[in-house]
Design a protein around this motif. Structure first.
Motif, short mmCIF file in Angstrom:
data_model
loop_
_atom_site.label_atom_id
_atom_site.label_comp_id
_atom_site.label_asym_id
_atom_site.label_seq_id
_atom_site.Cartn_x
_atom_site.Cartn_y
_atom_site.Cartn_z
N LYS A 91 17.83 -81.60 -25.91
CA LYS A 91 18.78 -80.79 -26.18
C LYS A 91 19.17 -81.09 -28.16
N LEU A 92 19.07 -79.64 -28.27
CA LEU A 92 19.61 -78.95 -29.92
C LEU A 92 20.99 -79.09 -30.12
N PHE A 93 21.42 -79.47 -30.97
CA PHE A 93 22.56 -78.74 -31.35
C PHE A 93 22.72 -78.46 -32.80
N ALA A 94 23.89 -76.90 -33.20
CA ALA A 94 23.69 -76.99 -35.27
C ALA A 94 23.04 -76.19 -35.03
N TYR A 95 22.47 -75.90 -36.99
CA TYR A 95 21.33 -75.23 -37.14
C TYR A 95 20.19 -75.89 -36.56
N LEU A 96 20.38 -76.98 -36.35
CA LEU A 96 18.79 -76.96 -35.13
C LEU A 96 18.47 -75.98 -34.19
N GLU A 129 12.66 -94.42 -16.78
CA GLU A 129 13.64 -93.54 -16.65
C GLU A 129 14.43 -92.62 -16.65
N LYS A 130 15.54 -92.06 -15.45
CA LYS A 130 15.50 -90.05 -16.34
C LYS A 130 16.81 -90.54 -17.21
N HIS A 131 16.62 -89.82 -18.30
CA HIS A 131 17.58 -89.56 -19.20
C HIS A 131 17.90 -88.78 -19.95
N GLU A 132 18.90 -88.41 -20.29
CA GLU A 132 19.68 -87.28 -21.71
C GLU A 132 19.25 -87.41 -22.62
N PHE A 133 18.50 -86.64 -23.04
CA PHE A 133 18.23 -86.97 -24.98
C PHE A 133 18.63 -85.42 -25.67
N ALA A 134 19.42 -86.06 -27.24
CA ALA A 134 19.76 -84.89 -27.44
C ALA A 134 19.79 -84.85 -29.06
N LEU A 135 18.70 -84.48 -30.06
CA LEU A 135 19.32 -84.54 -31.56
C LEU A 135 20.55 -83.63 -31.95
N ILE A 136 21.02 -84.91 -33.22
CA ILE A 136 22.13 -84.42 -32.73
C ILE A 136 22.19 -84.24 -34.55
N PRO A 137 22.45 -83.06 -35.63
CA PRO A 137 22.22 -83.19 -37.25
C PRO A 137 23.50 -83.85 -37.64
N PRO A 138 24.22 -84.20 -39.22
CA PRO A 138 25.40 -84.54 -39.09
C PRO A 138 26.53 -83.47 -39.44
N VAL A 139 27.16 -83.80 -38.82
CA VAL A 139 28.56 -83.04 -38.90
C VAL A 139 29.63 -83.53 -40.26
N MET A 169 17.87 -72.87 -36.56
CA MET A 169 16.45 -73.04 -37.06
C MET A 169 15.60 -73.17 -35.41
N LEU A 170 15.55 -73.58 -34.28
CA LEU A 170 14.64 -73.30 -33.30
C LEU A 170 14.59 -71.61 -32.30
N ALA A 171 15.55 -71.50 -32.74
CA ALA A 171 16.05 -70.56 -31.31
C ALA A 171 15.89 -70.86 -30.05
N ALA A 172 16.49 -71.93 -29.98
CA ALA A 172 15.94 -73.21 -28.69
C ALA A 172 17.63 -74.35 -28.42
#
Length: 83
Positions: free
Chosen positions: A5-10, A70-80, A13-16
């Motif tokens: 999962k992506l958040f904020a400007y990421l 194992e099943k995991h939820e991944f997220a990439l979090i930029p600084p806020v 930038m990728l429109a996703a």
């Protein structure tokens, strides 16, 4: 295949909301996952050193190992910042 999962400007930038990264190994470090993201999505490569990877809603360090069997939820979090 990892779904990240992506958040904020990421996201902008990728429109996703989410990206996919192909993996062949069963165990990876957070740093290796970021390297794979960089290869598949070079548009955000310069931002990755300042982002944190979260696994199951918990930030992990770049040297931490993740078992991908194992099943995991991944997220990439930029600084806020707040004010």
């Amino acid at each position: 295949m990892l779904q990240i999962k992506l958040f904020a400007y990421l996201q902008e930038m990728l429109a996703a909301d989410e990206i996919s990264v192909a993996v062949t190994e069963q165990t990876l470090t957070a740093a290796k996952i970021k390297q794979l993201i960089e290869q598949f999505y070079p548009k955000i490569a310069s931002y990755l050193p300042n982002t944190r990877l979260a696994v199951d809603q918990v930030f992990i360090n770049d040297d931490q190992t993740i078992d991908l069997t194992e099943k995991h939820e991944f997220a990439l979090i930029p600084p806020v910042s707040g004010g």
